[in-house]
Design an enzyme around this catalytic site. Structure first.
Site, mmCIF file in Angstrom:
data_model
loop_
_atom_site.group_PDB
_atom_site.id
_atom_site.type_symbol
_atom_site.label_atom_id
_atom_site.label_comp_id
_atom_site.label_asym_id
_atom_site.label_seq_id
_atom_site.Cartn_x
_atom_site.Cartn_y
_atom_site.Cartn_z
ATOM 1 N N CYS A 69 0.844 -1.195 0.000
ATOM 2 C CA CYS A 69 0.000 0.000 0.000
ATOM 3 C C CYS A 69 0.880 1.245 0.000
ATOM 4 O O CYS A 69 1.977 1.225 -0.539
ATOM 5 C CB CYS A 69 -0.952 -0.022 1.193
ATOM 6 S SG CYS A 69 -0.118 -0.040 2.796
ATOM 7 N N ARG A 70 0.419 2.316 0.637
ATOM 8 C CA ARG A 70 1.189 3.558 0.682
ATOM 9 C C ARG A 70 2.235 3.545 1.793
ATOM 10 O O ARG A 70 3.366 3.967 1.608
ATOM 11 C CB ARG A 70 0.257 4.765 0.856
ATOM 12 C CG ARG A 70 0.984 6.104 0.861
ATOM 13 C CD ARG A 70 0.066 7.292 1.081
ATOM 14 N NE ARG A 70 -0.750 7.171 2.275
ATOM 15 C CZ ARG A 70 -0.360 7.485 3.506
ATOM 16 N NH1 ARG A 70 0.854 7.934 3.732
ATOM 17 N NH2 ARG A 70 -1.178 7.336 4.535
#
Length: 106
Positions: A69-70
């Site tokens: 993800c981020r």
């Protein structure tokens, strides 16, 4: 003392992740569709974290699963969800940039 700073601020150990990525993994970006559209790992699929539980069939039969993800937070949650549903071959890749850099360097 230096070891403490390395653990806090240094790079995480990517040894297991590198091995799994080299073995044709199922790459899953668990960010939102708009985040995914702004850039991701080549060959990755987008299954947002809030959709993981309803999309378990997409993970069946995959030898290795890498979620990212981020920041690594949502991918950690995704890994937990998948493991609670019987998937044993899940690796948290952390950030999509981390996974991308490891793939690019192979």
């Amino acid at each position: 003392m230096l070891g403490i700073f390395k653990n806090l601020f240094g790079q995480k150990d990517n040894t297991e992740l590198k091995e799994v990525l080299a073995d044709n993994s199922y790459l899953v970006d668990v960010r939102t569709p708009s985040e995914f559209a702004s850039g991701s790992v080549k060959g990755a699929v987008n299954i947002p974290l809030d959709k993981i539980s309803g999309q378990l069939s997409k993970f069946k039969g995959k030898k290795n699963i890498v979620v990212f993800c981020r920041s690594g937070n949502r991918s950690s949650q995704a890994k937990s969800i998948l493991e609670k549903n019987g998937f044993k071959n899940v690796v948290n890749g952390g950030t999509w940039q981390n996974v991308n850099s490891l793939i690019s360097n192979n």
